[in-house]
Design a protein around this motif. Structure first.
Motif, PDB file in Angstrom:
ATOM      1  N   GLU A 212       0.814  -1.213   0.000  1.00  0.00           N
ATOM      2  CA  GLU A 212       0.000   0.000   0.000  1.00  0.00           C
ATOM      3  C   GLU A 212       0.852   1.270   0.000  1.00  0.00           C
ATOM      4  O   GLU A 212       0.534   2.236  -0.701  1.00  0.00           O
ATOM      5  CB  GLU A 212      -0.939   0.053   1.218  1.00  0.00           C
ATOM      6  CG  GLU A 212      -2.094  -0.899   1.164  1.00  0.00           C
ATOM      7  CD  GLU A 212      -1.827  -2.231   1.848  1.00  0.00           C
ATOM      8  OE1 GLU A 212      -2.800  -2.975   2.062  1.00  0.00           O
ATOM      9  OE2 GLU A 212      -0.655  -2.538   2.154  1.00  0.00           O
ATOM     10  N   VAL A 213       1.914   1.281   0.791  1.00  0.00           N
ATOM     11  CA  VAL A 213       2.756   2.477   0.898  1.00  0.00           C
ATOM     12  C   VAL A 213       3.473   2.740  -0.422  1.00  0.00           C
ATOM     13  O   VAL A 213       3.440   3.865  -0.951  1.00  0.00           O
ATOM     14  CB  VAL A 213       3.754   2.352   2.080  1.00  0.00           C
ATOM     15  CG1 VAL A 213       4.703   3.534   2.108  1.00  0.00           C
ATOM     16  CG2 VAL A 213       2.989   2.228   3.396  1.00  0.00           C
ATOM     17  N   ALA A 214       4.107   1.730  -0.975  1.00  0.00           N
ATOM     18  CA  ALA A 214       4.809   1.893  -2.251  1.00  0.00           C
ATOM     19  C   ALA A 214       3.823   2.252  -3.369  1.00  0.00           C
ATOM     20  O   ALA A 214       4.153   3.029  -4.267  1.00  0.00           O
ATOM     21  CB  ALA A 214       5.571   0.623  -2.595  1.00  0.00           C
ATOM     22  N   ALA A 215       2.620   1.709  -3.309  1.00  0.00           N
ATOM     23  CA  ALA A 215       1.618   1.941  -4.351  1.00  0.00           C
ATOM     24  C   ALA A 215       1.137   3.390  -4.387  1.00  0.00           C
ATOM     25  O   ALA A 215       0.709   3.871  -5.435  1.00  0.00           O
ATOM     26  CB  ALA A 215       0.434   1.001  -4.148  1.00  0.00           C
ATOM     27  N   ARG A 216       1.211   4.092  -3.265  1.00  0.00           N
ATOM     28  CA  ARG A 216       0.757   5.493  -3.211  1.00  0.00           C
ATOM     29  C   ARG A 216       1.543   6.394  -4.160  1.00  0.00           C
ATOM     30  O   ARG A 216       1.010   7.379  -4.661  1.00  0.00           O
ATOM     31  CB  ARG A 216       0.888   6.037  -1.786  1.00  0.00           C
ATOM     32  CG  ARG A 216      -0.228   5.618  -0.890  1.00  0.00           C
ATOM     33  CD  ARG A 216      -0.155   6.372   0.444  1.00  0.00           C
ATOM     34  NE  ARG A 216      -0.424   5.403   1.496  1.00  0.00           N
ATOM     35  CZ  ARG A 216       0.236   5.296   2.625  1.00  0.00           C
ATOM     36  NH1 ARG A 216       1.231   6.120   2.899  1.00  0.00           N
ATOM     37  NH2 ARG A 216      -0.070   4.380   3.498  1.00  0.00           N
ATOM     38  N   ASP A 217       2.788   6.054  -4.397  1.00  0.00           N
ATOM     39  CA  ASP A 217       3.651   6.885  -5.246  1.00  0.00           C
ATOM     40  C   ASP A 217       3.692   6.412  -6.702  1.00  0.00           C
ATOM     41  O   ASP A 217       4.639   6.720  -7.425  1.00  0.00           O
ATOM     42  CB  ASP A 217       5.069   6.910  -4.677  1.00  0.00           C
ATOM     43  CG  ASP A 217       5.134   7.606  -3.333  1.00  0.00           C
ATOM     44  OD1 ASP A 217       4.335   8.538  -3.101  1.00  0.00           O
ATOM     45  OD2 ASP A 217       5.969   7.198  -2.498  1.00  0.00           O
ATOM     46  N   THR A 218       2.687   5.683  -7.120  1.00  0.00           N
ATOM     47  CA  THR A 218       2.630   5.203  -8.506  1.00  0.00           C
ATOM     48  C   THR A 218       1.434   5.851  -9.200  1.00  0.00           C
ATOM     49  O   THR A 218       0.632   6.553  -8.578  1.00  0.00           O
ATOM     50  CB  THR A 218       2.469   3.670  -8.565  1.00  0.00           C
ATOM     51  OG1 THR A 218       1.158   3.320  -8.089  1.00  0.00           O
ATOM     52  CG2 THR A 218       3.543   2.965  -7.742  1.00  0.00           C
ATOM     53  N   MET A 219       1.285   5.582 -10.472  1.00  0.00           N
ATOM     54  CA  MET A 219       0.138   6.109 -11.226  1.00  0.00           C
ATOM     55  C   MET A 219      -1.198   5.624 -10.671  1.00  0.00           C
ATOM     56  O   MET A 219      -2.240   6.215 -10.925  1.00  0.00           O
ATOM     57  CB  MET A 219       0.252   5.743 -12.704  1.00  0.00           C
ATOM     58  CG  MET A 219       0.122   4.255 -12.996  1.00  0.00           C
ATOM     59  SD  MET A 219       0.175   3.872 -14.752  1.00  0.00           S
ATOM     60  CE  MET A 219      -1.518   4.165 -15.201  1.00  0.00           C
ATOM     61  N   PHE A 220      -1.168   4.554  -9.863  1.00  0.00           N
ATOM     62  CA  PHE A 220      -2.401   4.006  -9.290  1.00  0.00           C
ATOM     63  C   PHE A 220      -2.831   4.730  -8.013  1.00  0.00           C
ATOM     64  O   PHE A 220      -3.962   4.585  -7.573  1.00  0.00           O
ATOM     65  CB  PHE A 220      -2.243   2.506  -9.018  1.00  0.00           C
ATOM     66  CG  PHE A 220      -2.057   1.703 -10.270  1.00  0.00           C
ATOM     67  CD1 PHE A 220      -3.111   1.495 -11.143  1.00  0.00           C
ATOM     68  CD2 PHE A 220      -0.824   1.172 -10.600  1.00  0.00           C
ATOM     69  CE1 PHE A 220      -2.949   0.760 -12.309  1.00  0.00           C
ATOM     70  CE2 PHE A 220      -0.642   0.438 -11.758  1.00  0.00           C
ATOM     71  CZ  PHE A 220      -1.707   0.236 -12.613  1.00  0.00           C
ATOM     72  N   ASN A 221      -1.904   5.472  -7.388  1.00  0.00           N
ATOM     73  CA  ASN A 221      -2.206   6.195  -6.141  1.00  0.00           C
ATOM     74  C   ASN A 221      -2.804   5.291  -5.065  1.00  0.00           C
ATOM     75  O   ASN A 221      -3.691   5.692  -4.333  1.00  0.00           O
ATOM     76  CB  ASN A 221      -3.156   7.368  -6.405  1.00  0.00           C
ATOM     77  CG  ASN A 221      -2.531   8.404  -7.304  1.00  0.00           C
ATOM     78  OD1 ASN A 221      -1.379   8.784  -7.119  1.00  0.00           O
ATOM     79  ND2 ASN A 221      -3.279   8.843  -8.299  1.00  0.00           N
ATOM     80  N   GLY A 222      -2.346   4.054  -5.020  1.00  0.00           N
ATOM     81  CA  GLY A 222      -2.820   3.113  -4.008  1.00  0.00           C
ATOM     82  C   GLY A 222      -2.793   1.699  -4.540  1.00  0.00           C
ATOM     83  O   GLY A 222      -2.571   1.465  -5.737  1.00  0.00           O
ATOM     84  N   LEU A 223      -3.007   0.767  -3.634  1.00  0.00           N
ATOM     85  CA  LEU A 223      -2.977  -0.656  -3.982  1.00  0.00           C
ATOM     86  C   LEU A 223      -4.001  -0.958  -5.070  1.00  0.00           C
ATOM     87  O   LEU A 223      -5.158  -0.548  -4.981  1.00  0.00           O
ATOM     88  CB  LEU A 223      -3.259  -1.503  -2.739  1.00  0.00           C
ATOM     89  CG  LEU A 223      -2.972  -2.991  -2.858  1.00  0.00           C
ATOM     90  CD1 LEU A 223      -1.469  -3.239  -3.025  1.00  0.00           C
ATOM     91  CD2 LEU A 223      -3.494  -3.733  -1.634  1.00  0.00           C
ATOM     92  N   ALA A 224      -3.584  -1.681  -6.087  1.00  0.00           N
ATOM     93  CA  ALA A 224      -4.436  -2.059  -7.210  1.00  0.00           C
ATOM     94  C   ALA A 224      -4.185  -3.521  -7.554  1.00  0.00           C
ATOM     95  O   ALA A 224      -3.052  -3.994  -7.517  1.00  0.00           O
ATOM     96  CB  ALA A 224      -4.146  -1.188  -8.418  1.00  0.00           C
ATOM     97  N   ALA A 225      -5.245  -4.204  -7.891  1.00  0.00           N
ATOM     98  CA  ALA A 225      -5.120  -5.608  -8.307  1.00  0.00           C
ATOM     99  C   ALA A 225      -4.433  -5.685  -9.665  1.00  0.00           C
ATOM    100  O   ALA A 225      -4.598  -4.806 -10.516  1.00  0.00           O
ATOM    101  CB  ALA A 225      -6.493  -6.263  -8.392  1.00  0.00           C
ATOM    102  N   SER A 226      -3.679  -6.734  -9.877  1.00  0.00           N
ATOM    103  CA  SER A 226      -3.127  -7.022 -11.193  1.00  0.00           C
ATOM    104  C   SER A 226      -4.282  -7.193 -12.182  1.00  0.00           C
ATOM    105  O   SER A 226      -5.335  -7.758 -11.853  1.00  0.00           O
ATOM    106  CB  SER A 226      -2.318  -8.319 -11.120  1.00  0.00           C
ATOM    107  OG  SER A 226      -2.009  -8.786 -12.410  1.00  0.00           O
ATOM    108  N   GLY A 227      -4.073  -6.729 -13.408  1.00  0.00           N
ATOM    109  CA  GLY A 227      -5.082  -6.963 -14.440  1.00  0.00           C
ATOM    110  C   GLY A 227      -5.334  -8.453 -14.644  1.00  0.00           C
ATOM    111  O   GLY A 227      -6.447  -8.875 -14.921  1.00  0.00           O
ATOM    112  N   TRP A 228      -4.281  -9.251 -14.442  1.00  0.00           N
ATOM    113  CA  TRP A 228      -4.437 -10.705 -14.615  1.00  0.00           C
ATOM    114  C   TRP A 228      -5.246 -11.303 -13.476  1.00  0.00           C
ATOM    115  O   TRP A 228      -5.950 -12.296 -13.670  1.00  0.00           O
ATOM    116  CB  TRP A 228      -3.070 -11.367 -14.777  1.00  0.00           C
ATOM    117  CG  TRP A 228      -2.390 -10.785 -15.983  1.00  0.00           C
ATOM    118  CD1 TRP A 228      -1.258 -10.023 -16.002  1.00  0.00           C
ATOM    119  CD2 TRP A 228      -2.845 -10.857 -17.332  1.00  0.00           C
ATOM    120  NE1 TRP A 228      -0.978  -9.629 -17.283  1.00  0.00           N
ATOM    121  CE2 TRP A 228      -1.940 -10.121 -18.126  1.00  0.00           C
ATOM    122  CE3 TRP A 228      -3.928 -11.454 -17.951  1.00  0.00           C
ATOM    123  CZ2 TRP A 228      -2.092  -9.982 -19.505  1.00  0.00           C
ATOM    124  CZ3 TRP A 228      -4.074 -11.317 -19.333  1.00  0.00           C
ATOM    125  CH2 TRP A 228      -3.168 -10.595 -20.085  1.00  0.00           C
TER     126      TRP A 228
END
Length: 155
Positions: A43-59
């Protein structure tokens, strides 16, 4: 075998499936095994990505969609057998707590010219979240048996 034969499908028919809730734990477990990227795992690392938070894999979304399609009222004889996709998109991410459902429509029904015992249906399958927002859209081609050993003529 129970289910629907090629002759039971027509363009414009719709189908749907129940719901599945996605948890953060499931998102991380799937990602750890199949798509180990920070925005799926932390969750923390995901905040600094284009997703702005935890996101499920498309797969992961695709796997959940497959489960829902199999459980839907589509029910081709012999199972949901894919022969490929014409389109496959993820317009928005799946988040922890999302509740997914599937809506589909038969676009085309085509008997095979070279294999008289089967044909193809072309279907649009939309995976929607609890806000009726599309999280996955696919147009797929499914192999469906025809009635009788030589197709519909052998009823």
């Amino acid at each position: 075998m129970s289910g629907r034969y090629l002759e039971d499908f027509a363009a414009g028919q719709t189908f749907s499936a129940g719901r599945v809730r996605v948890t953060a734990e499931e998102i991380k477990a799937f990602a750890a095994k199949f798509d180990p990227q920070p925005f799926h795992l932390d969750e923390v690392a995901a905040r600094d990505t284009m997703f702005n938070g935890l996101a499920a894999s498309g797969w992961h979304t695709a796997a959940l969609t497959m489960r829902l399609v199999v459980e839907s009222d589509l029910k081709p004889v012999g199972g949901v057998i894919g022969a490929g996709f014409d389109e496959f998109r993820w317009p928005r991410p799946v988040r922890p707590g999302d509740e997914l459902r599937v809506e589909g429509e038969v676009l085309e029904v085509n008997p095979s010219k070279s294999r008289p015992t089967q044909g193809m249906i072309r279907v649009r399958i939309s995976t929607l979240n609890q806000n009726d927002e599309a999280v996955q859209i696919q147009i797929g081609n499914l192999v469906v048996p025809r009635r009788g050993p030589g197709g519909s003529e052998a009823r």
